[in-house]
Design a protein around this motif. Structure first.
Motif, short mmCIF file in Angstrom:
data_model
loop_
_atom_site.label_atom_id
_atom_site.label_comp_id
_atom_site.label_asym_id
_atom_site.label_seq_id
_atom_site.Cartn_x
_atom_site.Cartn_y
_atom_site.Cartn_z
N UNK A 69 45.71 46.16 42.75
CA UNK A 69 46.72 44.94 43.01
C UNK A 69 46.18 43.90 43.42
N UNK A 70 45.13 43.84 44.62
CA UNK A 70 44.78 42.88 45.44
C UNK A 70 43.21 42.82 45.52
N UNK A 71 42.59 43.66 45.02
CA UNK A 71 40.95 43.57 45.01
C UNK A 71 40.31 43.53 43.67
N UNK A 72 41.23 42.98 42.84
CA UNK A 72 40.46 43.04 41.33
C UNK A 72 39.33 42.23 41.35
N UNK A 73 39.19 40.95 42.09
CA UNK A 73 37.77 40.25 42.24
C UNK A 73 36.90 41.15 42.65
N UNK A 74 37.17 42.06 43.64
CA UNK A 74 35.80 42.72 44.13
C UNK A 74 35.52 43.66 43.02
N UNK A 75 36.29 44.09 42.47
CA UNK A 75 35.92 45.22 41.38
C UNK A 75 35.12 44.51 39.97
N UNK A 76 35.65 43.37 39.75
CA UNK A 76 34.88 42.55 38.80
C UNK A 76 33.52 42.24 39.13
N UNK A 77 33.25 41.97 40.55
CA UNK A 77 31.94 41.70 40.86
C UNK A 77 30.93 42.64 40.58
N UNK A 78 31.51 43.70 40.60
CA UNK A 78 30.28 44.90 40.07
C UNK A 78 29.60 44.84 38.68
N UNK A 79 30.17 43.75 38.04
CA UNK A 79 29.30 43.41 36.89
C UNK A 79 28.13 42.67 36.99
N UNK A 80 27.93 41.93 38.34
CA UNK A 80 27.04 41.08 38.48
C UNK A 80 25.59 41.75 38.83
#
Length: 397
Positions: free
Chosen positions: A329-340
């Motif tokens: 709910x609150x750390x989606x940006x961190x999860x999406x950073x795994x694509x970098x």
């Protein structure tokens, strides 16, 4: 390290509320017909899109009290034009779940203000132009096909994280039209038929390995089985021009997709989730599918701690449920950073410096793209000086 400290702090502060034994979800899913009417909402849904859910919020706003027998994640899978969307919508309506349509490139190219970024193509270098399903159907050998499929996986992954956040924050179940777990079927089929290189495929699987284990597998997968000729007939019947005239959807291509679905995706997902398979050549009745769903005991494997089925959804205590909720709910940006993950040896995934410069100048000067959503005065946004946050969940791709 931050996550470890946070989890330890949560356990310390919530120890009195922690019960012995695992805190599991309820066994069965029930529809409106079985219950005799709409479900009574006992706990107000948490507005996870507007409010941040963190360690301190979790002390007063628990997760499991909202969960009920329908707090489940269902994925409807199948070949192109099988009828997934219709079934998924009807299931969501009967089970009072949230319907999430299949991810598409409009989610990437249409910005929060409704401006279609594909209109910028004439100003863009060729390596930076848009590429979506219609363009793939017309020119599958285009060098942008690889980046297109990686973007599709990112969109499905983003959608899946939102689905998990929705379940844990509101208690309402979700029905997804396709999901990130089956996306590799398209990559493998495209690679087998020469549309994507071996190197690009390798990057895709590296990204997948880096991200897929961060999310919880679905409770139930429903596969609509349609033979190759049936798929071709359905494509012709729905009469979408770029599909009907596409040179992609040959018998061999559709057969390869079917094989990857059945021999790889379904075989693996059935270890972890419940699986229902239907012959959907001539369609089917949603009522029959609902009845089959209502017969499934999702708690049948709880006694064996080594059992893999439903293991993702077995948390030992309330603290673990709250930690999962914070994550999605609150750390989606961190999860999406795994694509970098940088890749410098795959030409079709690279842009030269000059092209990148032009891309940034054009893209970030388009209507609604100069600043974050909600902060573009030229698009009608107001109260810029008093705003304290932005809708980060919808601005991460």
């Amino acid at each position: 390290m931050t996550a470890v400290l946070r989890l330890g702090f949560m356990r310390l502060c919530q120890r009195p509320a922690t019960t012995a034994g695992a805190v599991n979800q309820q066994r069965f899913i029930s529809g409106k017909t079985m219950r005799g009417g709409p479900r009574v909402i006992t706990h107000k849904p948490f507005p996870y899109k507007e409010k941040n859910y963190n360690v301190f919020t979790s002390m007063i706003d628990k997760t499991t009290p909202r969960l009920n027998d329908n707090s489940k994640l269902i994925c409807v899978e199948g070949p192109i034009a099988a009828g997934k969307s219709k079934l998924a919508k009807e299931l969501a309506a009967e089970l009072e779940m949230l319907y999430v349509p299949e991810a598409n490139m409009d989610m990437y190219y249409i910005n929060p203000y409704g401006y279609d970024m594909r209109l910028l193509d004439p100003k863009m270098p060729e390596s930076c132009r848009s590429f979506d399903v219609p363009k793939f159907c017309k020119d599958p050998n285009h060098f942008l096909a690889a980046s297109f499929q990686i973007k599709m996986y990112m969109l499905r992954y983003s959608q899946y994280v939102d689905a998990l956040a929705h379940i844990l924050s509101t208690g309402q179940g979700v029905v997804l039209d396709r999901c990130c777990y089956s996306d590799f079927v398209f990559m493998e089929t495209m690679h087998k038929h020469g549309y994507i290189s071996k190197e690009a495929r390798s990057v895709y699987h590296e990204l997948r390995q880096n991200t897929i284990y961060e999310v919880l597998r679905p409770h139930l997968v429903i596969y609509l089985d349609v033979p190759v000729q049936g798929v071709k007939d359905k494509i012709k019947a729905r009469n979408i021009e770029y599909e009907v005239n596409s040179k992609v959807f040959t018998d061999d291509y559709l057969r390869s997709m079917e094989n990857f679905y059945k021999q790889h995706f379904l075989k693996d997902i059935s270890i972890h989730a419940e699986l229902l398979i239907y012959d959907w050549t001539a369609g089917g009745e949603t009522e029959v599918v609902v009845e089959d769903i209502e017969r499934i005991d999702f708690d049948a494997f709880e006694e064996d701690p080594m059992e893999k089925k439903m293991k993702d959804w077995r948390f030992p205590n309330e603290v673990e449920w709250c930690e999962a909720r914070i994550k999605y709910a609150s750390q989606k940006p961190d999860l999406m950073n795994y694509f970098n993950i940088p890749c410098f040896d795959v030409p079709e995934l690279l842009r030269d410096a000059d092209s990148s410069k032009i891309y940034r100048d054009v893209w970030y000067n388009a209507p609604g793209m100069k600043y974050r959503p909600g902060y573009n005065e030229d698009m009608g946004d107001t109260g810029l000086l008093t705003k304290t946050k932005s809708p980060y969940r919808d601005n991460i791709l």
